[in-house]
Design an enzyme around this catalytic site. Structure first.
Site, short mmCIF file in Angstrom:
data_model
loop_
_atom_site.label_atom_id
_atom_site.label_comp_id
_atom_site.label_asym_id
_atom_site.label_seq_id
_atom_site.Cartn_x
_atom_site.Cartn_y
_atom_site.Cartn_z
CE LYS A 1 42.75 39.99 32.21
NZ LYS A 1 41.86 40.18 30.50
CE LYS B 1 39.31 37.49 34.75
NZ LYS B 1 38.78 38.00 33.70
CG ASP C 1 37.91 41.11 32.61
OD1 ASP C 1 36.99 41.39 32.28
OD2 ASP C 1 38.35 40.10 31.92
CG HIS D 1 40.28 36.18 25.86
ND1 HIS D 1 39.95 35.18 25.68
CD2 HIS D 1 39.84 36.41 27.23
CE1 HIS D 1 39.77 34.45 26.25
NE2 HIS D 1 39.25 35.51 27.57
O1 GKR Z 1 40.25 32.05 33.17
O2 GKR Z 1 38.73 32.64 34.91
C1 GKR Z 1 39.39 32.49 34.03
C2 GKR Z 1 39.28 34.04 33.35
O3 GKR Z 1 37.55 34.56 33.17
C3 GKR Z 1 38.51 33.83 31.74
O4 GKR Z 1 37.73 32.82 31.71
C4 GKR Z 1 38.63 35.16 30.71
O5 GKR Z 1 38.11 34.32 29.36
O6 GKR Z 1 40.79 35.57 30.98
C5 GKR Z 1 39.50 35.78 30.33
C6 GKR Z 1 39.10 37.78 30.09
O7 GKR Z 1 39.95 38.46 30.36
O8 GKR Z 1 37.74 37.64 30.01
MG MG Z 2 38.84 39.38 29.78
#
Ligand code: GKR
Ligand code: MG
Length: 434
Positions: free
Chosen positions: A191, A193, A222, A329
């Site tokens: 996954k 980010k 994501d 999540h």
């Molecule tokens: O850790 O910055 C992060 C993520 O963006 C997290 O805050 C998100 O809540 O992992 C999360 C997601 O899947 O949206």
């Molecule tokens: Mg997310």
């Protein structure tokens, strides 16, 4: 059985400078750990979102928790998850998870529930997954969670940590980060980010990952709502092949109406990659509209803010009923949360995808469970044999985490402020950015 004490430990742990559409992670992530001790001296534990507000909310429940019977306490506290946004009102906001005021009660309930289940499970010597209905799997799959990242391993001053993964701001560096994480933990799903740099570069990153990892590794992206509807459709079309085969497009744009429009337009173009969400669907109150609009095909559950493990099980059945997939999540967390996530996943039949976890981003130095970090092997966590969650607190490490918390200025997660401090003084979270 009576609960004789509630203890709340506010702790901090180092967190590397990870980027998302929320901004930049602070050098420390915060957690609250709770203990419920029974009259027999058995201790149930739970881990939840950190900082002052969640700790105060838990403290405010003290009178209802101490002297209560852990078997019936969860029923007595049920109004916490049956009223307002924790009940059937919608609870989506664009706050970072853990800072959404609308699910504050659901988060408190979940923490108490987990600690009660651990306490009961330890008392009966029954693992939590069996207590909540029985396991359907002994091992739970998690996915690798690559992030854009600045140099640094988290922590500040003398407590600065080694930078295990290095900087990752280009597609090539991201691919390197994924390979390193997969080598170490054996993850089978990825996954990514996104929502941090121009979508064209994020498309290129996914394409490079596909080339590097071969056709069978499920890929997800994501951007946490950073894209407009048009951009989301453009990315969906560009990655139609790469995100099929067990992958998904997660929260490309904000809100259920936007998600529904992206879905409609992709289908019109003959692209059937599922849309997943942990932002536009955050409570049962969001479900009717989600189903009506076919806005989300995979819901990302999280027992920490959906009101606990049993609510996640209800969510799973509801998803199955409406033909919606379920995945999980995550937010920065330690071993108690990883085990709690694993137990609820183990007892959830309708879990269609590997779960998310931030665990690789945290370090041994901060782990608070006895015996150190929980093992992830072949991308899986094995359910421990012992009762409850299958772990206990390491009190030296708890003391260390509390001391760290006392010594730092951070009292809530604020990725925007951190971004302004280190990257761009004028940075604001703009949705959509692209
Ligand atoms: O850790 O910055 C992060 C993520 O963006 C997290 O805050 C998100 O809540 O992992 C999360 C997601 O899947 O949206
Ligand atoms: Mg997310």
């Amino acid at each position: 059985m009576r609960i004789t004490d509630l203890r709340i430990h506010s702790i901090a742990m180092a967190d590397p400078p990870l980027r998302s559409s929320y901004g930049l992670h602070q050098p420390y992530a915060l957690r609250n750990v709770i203990e419920l001790e029974s009259e027999d001296g058995i201790i149930g534990i739970a881990e939840t979102y950190g900082g002052e507000e969640p700790a105060t909310a838990l403290e405010n429940l003290r009178d209802r928790v101490v002297q209560a019977n852990p078997w019936s306490l969860l029923g007595d506290l049920i109004p916490l998850i049956e009223g307002g946004a924790s009940g059937m009102e919608r609870s989506q906001t664009h706050h970072v998870p853990g800072e959404n005021p609308l699910d504050a009660d659901a988060r408190s309930y979940a923490a108490i529930e987990t600690a009660c289940l651990d306490l009961i499970g330890k008392t009966l010597e029954v693992p939590v997954c069996d207590l909540i209905g029985g396991r359907v799997r002994d091992a739970v799959s998690f996915s690798a969670y690559p992030f854009y990242k600045h140099g640094g391993g988290g922590g500040e001053g003398e407590d600065r940590r080694d930078d295990e993964y290095g900087e990752a701001l280009t597609p090539e560096q991201l691919v390197g980060q994924v390979k390193q994480m997969v080598d170490r933990y054996g993850f089978k799903d990825i996954k990514f980010k996104a929502g941090v740099v121009d979508p064209e570069i994020e498309i290129e990153t996914i394409k490079q990952l596909r080339l590097e990892l071969g056709p069978d590794v499920p890929l997800r992206i994501d951007p946490n709502c950073a894209w407009s509807i048009d951009t989301s459709v453009k990315v969906g079309l560009a990655l139609a092949d790469e995100l099929s085969n067990g992958g998904y497009l997660e929260d490309p744009t904000a809100g259920l109406d936007g998600m529904a429009e992206v879905r409609k337009r992709l289908l019109y173009e003959g692209v059937d990659i599922p849309l997943a969400s942990n932002v536009s669907v955050t409570s049962f109150g969001d479900l009717p509209e989600t189903v009506k609009q076919d806005a989300v095909q995979i819901i990302l559950c999280d027992h920490h803010y959906w009101g606990g493990m049993r609510q996640v099980q209800h969510l799973a059945k509801t998803c199955q009923t409406f033909g919606i997939g379920l995945s999980m999540h995550s937010n920065s967390h330690l071993g108690i949360s990883l085990l709690a996530m694993s137990h609820v996943a183990a007892a959830t039949h309708h879990l269609s995808y590997a779960c998310d976890t931030h665990y690789p981003w945290q370090s041994e130095q901060d782990e608070i469970v006895e015996g150190g970090r929980i093992t992830i092997n072949n991308g899986e966590v094995l359910i421990p044999d012992s009762g409850g969650l299958g772990t206990k607190l390491d009190y030296d490490q708890i003391a260390r985490g509390k001391e760290l918390y006392r010594s730092i200025p951070y009292r809530k997660r604020d990725d925007e402020a951190e971004m302004q401090k280190h990257v761009d003084p004028d940075w604001k979270r703009i949705l959509p950015r692209w």
